[in-house]
Design a protein around this motif. Structure first.
Motif, PDB file in Angstrom:
ATOM      1  N   GLY A  18     -48.312  48.361 -57.105  1.00  0.00           N
ATOM      2  CA  GLY A  18     -47.357  47.665 -56.245  1.00  0.00           C
ATOM      3  C   GLY A  18     -46.022  47.448 -56.937  1.00  0.00           C
ATOM      4  O   GLY A  18     -44.956  47.729 -56.370  1.00  0.00           O
ATOM      5  N   TRP A  19     -46.066  46.955 -58.152  1.00  0.00           N
ATOM      6  CA  TRP A  19     -44.816  46.737 -58.889  1.00  0.00           C
ATOM      7  C   TRP A  19     -44.093  48.052 -59.164  1.00  0.00           C
ATOM      8  O   TRP A  19     -42.861  48.121 -59.058  1.00  0.00           O
ATOM      9  N   THR A  21     -44.151  50.815 -57.399  1.00  0.00           N
ATOM     10  CA  THR A  21     -43.532  51.351 -56.175  1.00  0.00           C
ATOM     11  C   THR A  21     -42.284  50.562 -55.797  1.00  0.00           C
ATOM     12  O   THR A  21     -41.298  51.131 -55.329  1.00  0.00           O
ATOM     13  N   VAL A  22     -42.327  49.245 -55.998  1.00  0.00           N
ATOM     14  CA  VAL A  22     -41.151  48.425 -55.657  1.00  0.00           C
ATOM     15  C   VAL A  22     -39.995  48.761 -56.588  1.00  0.00           C
ATOM     16  O   VAL A  22     -38.854  49.002 -56.136  1.00  0.00           O
ATOM     17  N   THR A  25     -38.826  52.454 -55.985  1.00  0.00           N
ATOM     18  CA  THR A  25     -38.081  52.607 -54.732  1.00  0.00           C
ATOM     19  C   THR A  25     -36.685  52.007 -54.870  1.00  0.00           C
ATOM     20  O   THR A  25     -35.689  52.579 -54.385  1.00  0.00           O
ATOM     21  N   GLY A  26     -36.593  50.845 -55.518  1.00  0.00           N
ATOM     22  CA  GLY A  26     -35.269  50.245 -55.721  1.00  0.00           C
ATOM     23  C   GLY A  26     -34.372  51.139 -56.562  1.00  0.00           C
ATOM     24  O   GLY A  26     -33.174  51.304 -56.253  1.00  0.00           O
ATOM     25  N   VAL A  39     -39.185  53.679 -48.595  1.00  0.00           N
ATOM     26  CA  VAL A  39     -39.482  52.258 -48.542  1.00  0.00           C
ATOM     27  C   VAL A  39     -40.848  51.987 -47.928  1.00  0.00           C
ATOM     28  O   VAL A  39     -41.435  50.922 -48.116  1.00  0.00           O
ATOM     29  N   PRO A  42     -43.825  51.148 -50.826  1.00  0.00           N
ATOM     30  CA  PRO A  42     -44.084  49.780 -51.286  1.00  0.00           C
ATOM     31  C   PRO A  42     -44.599  48.869 -50.179  1.00  0.00           C
ATOM     32  O   PRO A  42     -45.357  47.931 -50.451  1.00  0.00           O
ATOM     33  N   LEU A  46     -47.889  46.789 -50.394  1.00  0.00           N
ATOM     34  CA  LEU A  46     -47.873  45.358 -50.094  1.00  0.00           C
ATOM     35  C   LEU A  46     -49.040  44.995 -49.171  1.00  0.00           C
ATOM     36  O   LEU A  46     -49.734  43.994 -49.394  1.00  0.00           O
ATOM     37  N   LEU A  61     -44.222  40.215 -54.560  1.00  0.00           N
ATOM     38  CA  LEU A  61     -43.573  41.517 -54.378  1.00  0.00           C
ATOM     39  C   LEU A  61     -42.671  41.524 -53.162  1.00  0.00           C
ATOM     40  O   LEU A  61     -41.563  42.083 -53.193  1.00  0.00           O
ATOM     41  N   MET A  65     -38.629  42.259 -53.072  1.00  0.00           N
ATOM     42  CA  MET A  65     -38.007  43.284 -52.226  1.00  0.00           C
ATOM     43  C   MET A  65     -36.883  42.683 -51.379  1.00  0.00           C
ATOM     44  O   MET A  65     -35.796  43.259 -51.252  1.00  0.00           O
ATOM     45  N   LEU A  92     -41.737  42.589 -43.673  1.00  0.00           N
ATOM     46  CA  LEU A  92     -42.564  42.311 -44.847  1.00  0.00           C
ATOM     47  C   LEU A  92     -43.477  41.113 -44.614  1.00  0.00           C
ATOM     48  O   LEU A  92     -44.643  41.130 -45.017  1.00  0.00           O
TER      49      LEU A  92
END
Length: 331
Positions: A18-19, A21-22, A25-26, A39, A42, A46, A61, A65, A92
């Protein structure tokens, strides 16, 4: 590619994925000039965190985001604005809530399955206790009588041994029926009649073989009973007669059955020595098992010494509980 590839490891390392991908992606949206649906990765991670019970990590998370996208909007990148941040926050929150709801449903289903399994084990334990306890008590009493009479009265000793033979055969038959719930699918179902008040005369006859007189009084309406009520009433009477012979050493027992409009009422009274106040007459799970049977059907049961001597078991079983229990078991 790295963000999509690491997503395949979400089941083994959900929080780390998860971390990654976040953050990945950022970094992609900051460094790349090509837009894309990355996007969604993530967001899927999530949901996986929330649905697996890691709600705190999912909320953290999601907040990261939203803060990251909000910072980009405040920096004036031109790619997002306040409306986009608001919509993303709504998505989200909805994803996390949906995952939490799903986790709750899965947890509830698991707990329900465990509860049903526990209830089934207790039901089987009660059946085995009633069947084996009654038969073994009869065999014990008659075996003791046979030993006492073996030399002085061989004929009576032989009679007691015959009773043991008959009682053990009937006990094995009922035991096979009780264990039928555990049979394999391809095995034949037991052909012996299920225990119920139709077999009350046989139960009374087996009890009288212990030199105990049993009188049965029936009042109220006639007609078939719901199967669950019929079985519970039979088992309560069976356990009460076993206790009367084994623990109270009663000479006479009166069994009363009254079928009203809403309840079947049972009363089993004996003239034995009863029990000392504050003690358990059976010394085991017999009375507790009868009480559980009655409560499982929405009824009541009391078992206590009588003021005039002896012991009394009284139960009230709601007749509507048979259909309710059958509907619950098939739902």
């Amino acid at each position: 590619m790295a963000v999509c590839g690491v997503f395949l490891l979400r089941l083994r390392h959900p929080v780390a994925v998860g971390w990654f991908t976040v953050v990945g992606t950022g970094a992609y949206y900051l460094l790349s000039t090509v837009d894309g649906p990355l996007v969604l990765v993530p967001i899927a991670a999530l949901y996986g965190l929330a649905s697996s019970g890691r709600l705190r990590s999912a909320v953290t998370l999601g907040a990261v985001m939203i803060i990251g996208v909000g910072a980009g909007a405040l920096a004036g990148t031109g790619d997002v604005n306040g409306t986009a941040v608001f919509m993303l926050a709504g998505w989200l929150i909805a994803v996390v809530a949906l995952g939490a709801v799903w986790r709750g449903r899965v947890t509830y289903a698991e707990e329900e399955a465990v509860l049903r399994a526990t209830e089934e084990r207790l039901r089987i334990a009660r059946e085995l206790h009633d069947v084996v306890g009654h038969s073994m008590s009869l065999i014990h009493i008659q075996a003791s009588a046979a030993l006492r009479r073996l030399e002085k009265d061989p004929a009576r000793a032989a009679e007691a041994l015959t009773i043991i033979k008959v009682g053990s055969r009937e006990g094995l038959r009922e035991l096979r029926g009780a264990l039928g719930v555990l049979r394999q699918v391809d095995e034949e179902a037991p052909t012996a009649p299920a225990a119920g008040l139709e077999l009350l005369d046989e139960l009374v006859a087996s009890a009288t073989l212990t030199d105990m007189t049993v009188t049965v009084e029936r009042t109220g309406a006639n007609g078939p009973l719901p199967p669950t009520i019929d079985l519970a009433a039979y088992r309560i009477i069976q356990e009460s007669l076993t206790n009367a012979a084994k623990h109270s050493h009663a000479r006479h027992v009166v069994v009363r059955l009254h079928r009203g409009e809403d309840h079947l009422r049972l009363s089993i009274e004996d003239d034995g020595r009863g029990a000392r106040p504050g003690t358990s007459r059976a010394g085991g799970s017999g009375i507790a098992g009868m009480t559980e049977r009655a409560r499982a059907l929405g009824g009541t049961l009391t078992a206590a010494p009588r003021s005039e001597g002896g012991f009394a078991v009284r139960a009230a079983l709601p007749l509507g509980a048979g259909e309710t229990t059958r509907e619950r078991s098939t739902s």
